[in-house]
Design a protein around this motif. Structure first.
Motif, PDB file in Angstrom:
ATOM      1  N   VAL A   4       0.857  -1.186   0.000  1.00 45.61           N
ATOM      2  CA  VAL A   4       0.000   0.000   0.000  1.00 45.61           C
ATOM      3  C   VAL A   4       0.889   1.230   0.000  1.00 45.61           C
ATOM      4  CG1 VAL A   4      -1.725   1.293   1.282  1.00 45.61           C
ATOM      5  CG2 VAL A   4      -1.820  -1.201   1.263  1.00 45.61           C
ATOM      6  N   ASN A   5       0.633   2.122  -0.917  1.00 47.40           N
ATOM      7  CA  ASN A   5       1.381   3.363  -0.986  1.00 47.40           C
ATOM      8  C   ASN A   5       0.690   4.374  -0.067  1.00 47.40           C
ATOM      9  OD1 ASN A   5       2.757   5.680  -1.587  1.00 47.40           O
ATOM     10  ND2 ASN A   5       2.764   5.314  -3.804  1.00 47.40           N
ATOM     11  N   VAL A   6       1.252   4.581   1.105  1.00 44.61           N
ATOM     12  CA  VAL A   6       0.647   5.434   2.121  1.00 44.61           C
ATOM     13  C   VAL A   6       0.601   6.885   1.663  1.00 44.61           C
ATOM     14  CG1 VAL A   6       0.876   6.245   4.497  1.00 44.61           C
ATOM     15  CG2 VAL A   6       1.371   3.872   3.956  1.00 44.61           C
ATOM     16  N   SER A 140      -0.580  21.713  -9.219  1.00 47.04           N
ATOM     17  CA  SER A 140       0.070  21.329  -7.963  1.00 47.04           C
ATOM     18  C   SER A 140      -0.154  19.846  -7.679  1.00 47.04           C
ATOM     19  CB  SER A 140      -0.473  22.183  -6.818  1.00 47.04           C
ATOM     20  OG  SER A 140       0.003  21.728  -5.579  1.00 47.04           O
ATOM     21  N   SER A 141      -1.376  19.390  -7.907  1.00 43.00           N
ATOM     22  CA  SER A 141      -1.682  17.975  -7.674  1.00 43.00           C
ATOM     23  C   SER A 141      -0.897  17.084  -8.626  1.00 43.00           C
ATOM     24  CB  SER A 141      -3.182  17.721  -7.845  1.00 43.00           C
ATOM     25  OG  SER A 141      -3.908  18.398  -6.855  1.00 43.00           O
ATOM     26  N   LEU A 142      -0.781  17.511  -9.883  1.00 41.01           N
ATOM     27  CA  LEU A 142      -0.009  16.712 -10.842  1.00 41.01           C
ATOM     28  C   LEU A 142       1.460  16.638 -10.438  1.00 41.01           C
ATOM     29  CD1 LEU A 142      -1.527  17.848 -14.258  1.00 41.01           C
ATOM     30  CD2 LEU A 142      -1.838  15.652 -13.107  1.00 41.01           C
ATOM     31  N   ARG A 143       1.997  17.760  -9.940  1.00 40.68           N
ATOM     32  CA  ARG A 143       3.386  17.733  -9.468  1.00 40.68           C
ATOM     33  C   ARG A 143       3.516  16.797  -8.265  1.00 40.68           C
ATOM     34  NH1 ARG A 143       2.984  23.252 -10.521  1.00 40.68           N
ATOM     35  NH2 ARG A 143       2.632  23.733  -8.315  1.00 40.68           N
ATOM     36  N   ARG A 144       2.554  16.876  -7.338  1.00 46.20           N
ATOM     37  CA  ARG A 144       2.603  16.002  -6.161  1.00 46.20           C
ATOM     38  C   ARG A 144       2.471  14.539  -6.560  1.00 46.20           C
ATOM     39  NH1 ARG A 144      -0.908  17.228  -1.164  1.00 46.20           N
ATOM     40  NH2 ARG A 144       0.583  15.831  -0.216  1.00 46.20           N
ATOM     41  N   VAL A 145       1.603  14.255  -7.527  1.00 41.38           N
ATOM     42  CA  VAL A 145       1.437  12.874  -7.983  1.00 41.38           C
ATOM     43  C   VAL A 145       2.746  12.369  -8.572  1.00 41.38           C
ATOM     44  CG1 VAL A 145       0.330  11.464  -9.770  1.00 41.38           C
ATOM     45  CG2 VAL A 145      -1.053  12.930  -8.308  1.00 41.38           C
ATOM     46  N   ALA A 146       3.398  13.200  -9.378  1.00 38.92           N
ATOM     47  CA  ALA A 146       4.681  12.793  -9.970  1.00 38.92           C
ATOM     48  C   ALA A 146       5.713  12.541  -8.872  1.00 38.92           C
ATOM     49  CB  ALA A 146       5.183  13.863 -10.935  1.00 38.92           C
ATOM     50  N   GLU A 147       5.758  13.442  -7.875  1.00 38.13           N
ATOM     51  CA  GLU A 147       6.692  13.254  -6.759  1.00 38.13           C
ATOM     52  C   GLU A 147       6.359  11.980  -5.990  1.00 38.13           C
ATOM     53  OE1 GLU A 147       6.337  16.764  -4.400  1.00 38.13           O
ATOM     54  OE2 GLU A 147       7.263  18.057  -5.907  1.00 38.13           O
ATOM     55  N   LEU A 148       5.063  11.770  -5.734  1.00 37.36           N
ATOM     56  CA  LEU A 148       4.657  10.584  -4.981  1.00 37.36           C
ATOM     57  C   LEU A 148       4.948   9.304  -5.752  1.00 37.36           C
ATOM     58  CD1 LEU A 148       1.286  11.812  -3.460  1.00 37.36           C
ATOM     59  CD2 LEU A 148       3.432  11.447  -2.258  1.00 37.36           C
ATOM     60  N   GLU A 149       4.729   9.342  -7.070  1.00 37.86           N
ATOM     61  CA  GLU A 149       5.005   8.152  -7.864  1.00 37.86           C
ATOM     62  C   GLU A 149       6.505   7.841  -7.880  1.00 37.86           C
ATOM     63  OE1 GLU A 149       3.206   8.954 -11.638  1.00 37.86           O
ATOM     64  OE2 GLU A 149       1.242   8.222 -10.969  1.00 37.86           O
ATOM     65  N   SER A 150       7.328   8.891  -7.981  1.00 34.70           N
ATOM     66  CA  SER A 150       8.767   8.631  -7.956  1.00 34.70           C
ATOM     67  C   SER A 150       9.178   8.136  -6.571  1.00 34.70           C
ATOM     68  CB  SER A 150       9.554   9.886  -8.333  1.00 34.70           C
ATOM     69  OG  SER A 150       9.403  10.886  -7.348  1.00 34.70           O
ATOM     70  N   GLY A 151       8.581   8.710  -5.514  1.00 31.75           N
ATOM     71  CA  GLY A 151       8.858   8.229  -4.155  1.00 31.75           C
ATOM     72  C   GLY A 151       8.341   6.815  -3.958  1.00 31.75           C
ATOM     73  N   ALA A 152       7.196   6.504  -4.547  1.00 31.10           N
ATOM     74  CA  ALA A 152       6.632   5.165  -4.416  1.00 31.10           C
ATOM     75  C   ALA A 152       7.494   4.129  -5.115  1.00 31.10           C
ATOM     76  CB  ALA A 152       5.218   5.138  -4.985  1.00 31.10           C
ATOM     77  N   ALA A 154      10.701   4.357  -5.602  1.00 29.99           N
ATOM     78  CA  ALA A 154      11.907   4.193  -4.780  1.00 29.99           C
ATOM     79  C   ALA A 154      11.598   3.331  -3.564  1.00 29.99           C
ATOM     80  CB  ALA A 154      12.449   5.552  -4.342  1.00 29.99           C
ATOM     81  N   LEU A 155      10.442   3.559  -2.932  1.00 28.79           N
ATOM     82  CA  LEU A 155      10.049   2.741  -1.780  1.00 28.79           C
ATOM     83  C   LEU A 155       9.814   1.290  -2.190  1.00 28.79           C
ATOM     84  CD1 LEU A 155       7.619   5.050   0.214  1.00 28.79           C
ATOM     85  CD2 LEU A 155       9.855   4.225   0.937  1.00 28.79           C
ATOM     86  N   ALA A 156       9.234   1.093  -3.363  1.00 28.62           N
ATOM     87  CA  ALA A 156       9.003  -0.269  -3.837  1.00 28.62           C
ATOM     88  C   ALA A 156      10.330  -0.998  -4.053  1.00 28.62           C
ATOM     89  CB  ALA A 156       8.185  -0.253  -5.124  1.00 28.62           C
ATOM     90  N   GLU A 157      11.297  -0.316  -4.617  1.00 23.20           N
ATOM     91  CA  GLU A 157      12.611  -0.926  -4.823  1.00 23.20           C
ATOM     92  C   GLU A 157      13.268  -1.250  -3.481  1.00 23.20           C
ATOM     93  OE1 GLU A 157      14.951   1.659  -7.264  1.00 23.20           O
ATOM     94  OE2 GLU A 157      13.526   1.586  -8.926  1.00 23.20           O
ATOM     95  N   ARG A 158      13.176  -0.312  -2.542  1.00 29.47           N
ATOM     96  CA  ARG A 158      13.769  -0.565  -1.218  1.00 29.47           C
ATOM     97  C   ARG A 158      13.067  -1.721  -0.515  1.00 29.47           C
ATOM     98  NH1 ARG A 158      13.679   4.994   1.784  1.00 29.47           N
ATOM     99  NH2 ARG A 158      14.278   3.664   3.537  1.00 29.47           N
ATOM    100  N   SER A 159      11.715  -1.742  -0.621  1.00 33.07           N
ATOM    101  CA  SER A 159      10.961  -2.836   0.011  1.00 33.07           C
ATOM    102  C   SER A 159      11.336  -4.173  -0.604  1.00 33.07           C
ATOM    103  CB  SER A 159       9.460  -2.607  -0.149  1.00 33.07           C
ATOM    104  OG  SER A 159       9.070  -1.429   0.493  1.00 33.07           O
ATOM    105  N   SER A 160      11.494  -4.184  -1.910  1.00 33.38           N
ATOM    106  CA  SER A 160      11.875  -5.414  -2.595  1.00 33.38           C
ATOM    107  C   SER A 160      13.259  -5.873  -2.135  1.00 33.38           C
ATOM    108  CB  SER A 160      11.867  -5.183  -4.107  1.00 33.38           C
ATOM    109  OG  SER A 160      12.319  -6.321  -4.777  1.00 33.38           O
ATOM    110  N   ALA A 161      14.185  -4.918  -1.991  1.00 33.72           N
ATOM    111  CA  ALA A 161      15.542  -5.265  -1.538  1.00 33.72           C
ATOM    112  C   ALA A 161      15.506  -5.798  -0.105  1.00 33.72           C
ATOM    113  CB  ALA A 161      16.450  -4.039  -1.632  1.00 33.72           C
ATOM    114  N   VAL A 162      14.709  -5.170   0.754  1.00 36.08           N
ATOM    115  CA  VAL A 162      14.597  -5.631   2.146  1.00 36.08           C
ATOM    116  C   VAL A 162      13.978  -7.014   2.192  1.00 36.08           C
ATOM    117  CG1 VAL A 162      13.378  -5.203   4.330  1.00 36.08           C
ATOM    118  CG2 VAL A 162      14.559  -3.338   3.175  1.00 36.08           C
ATOM    119  N   LEU A 163      12.946  -7.263   1.400  1.00 34.38           N
ATOM    120  CA  LEU A 163      12.303  -8.574   1.372  1.00 34.38           C
ATOM    121  C   LEU A 163      13.266  -9.644   0.864  1.00 34.38           C
ATOM    122  CD1 LEU A 163       9.692 -10.118   1.827  1.00 34.38           C
ATOM    123  CD2 LEU A 163       9.027  -9.565  -0.508  1.00 34.38           C
TER     124      LEU A 163
END
Length: 191
Positions: A4-6, A140-152, A154-163
């Motif tokens: 889940v992408n918080v 502003s929302s489109l910029r935030r979505v782009a930032e969140l998607e790039s952050g998501a 990165a988090l997905a890659e980190r989660s995959s590495a941790v798993l």
């Protein structure tokens, strides 16, 4: 296991709350409905002016032909004066008074049209500002979505590495170990 992408969920929640607040503000500005009701109560101009125009036409047709003054003022007799005064009274009653009333109706309608124009101009300014604000929020929302998607990502890659690391560190039970543990459990249950 579900990922889940918080941050995305928080962004969606905040955006939906802002949209709900904006729609409530728009509902509160229900002046449009009142304007429509006032406009529907206004009689059409033709319905107001047509009876008066008919009265003017009828008054003009009853007067007959008025010819220039062939009679000198010193030669005017009582009958000529009576005809002139009757024509003047008839003209005032059947032509001039309805025309004055038409003028008043037209002036009132002009004021109403000016008020409506001013109201609509103010509404246009308000709606333009609202549209600009919504455009800015969208960007502003489109910029935030782009930032969140790039952050998501990165988090997905980190989660995959941790798993992957957690799986690598987890002890592996071989088939022989599993058979040994089954034998131990069976031995414990029989003893």
């Amino acid at each position: 296991m579900e990922v889940v992408n918080v941050m995305s969920a928080q962004c969606l929640q905040k955006t939906s709350e802002q949209m709900k607040a904006k729609s409530e503000r728009l509902d509160a500005a229900g002046g449009d409905q009142r304007s429509l009701e006032v406009l529907q109560k206004v009689k059409p101009l033709a319905d107001l002016l047509q009876p008066l125009a008919d009265k003017v036409c009828e008054g003009l047709s009853k007067m007959g032909k008025i010819v220039g003054g062939a009679t000198l003022p010193k030669d005017v007799g009582p009958e000529d004066l009576a005809v002139f005064l009757d024509t003047k009274r008839s003209c005032e009653k059947n032509v001039l008074l309805p025309m004055e009333e038409m003028s008043k109706i037209l002036a009132a309608r002009r004021r109403l049209a000016e008020e409506m124009y001013e109201h609509q101009a103010a509404e246009l300014v308000r709606l333009t500002a609202l549209l600009d604000e919504l455009g800015e929020r969208r960007e502003s929302s489109l910029r935030r979505v782009a930032e969140l998607e790039s952050g998501a990502s990165a988090l997905a890659e980190r989660s995959s590495a941790v798993l992957t690391a957690a799986r690598a560190l987890r002890p592996q039970v071989t088939d022989a170990d599993a058979a040994y543990f089954r034998d131990l459990r069976r031995h414990e249950t029989t003893c």
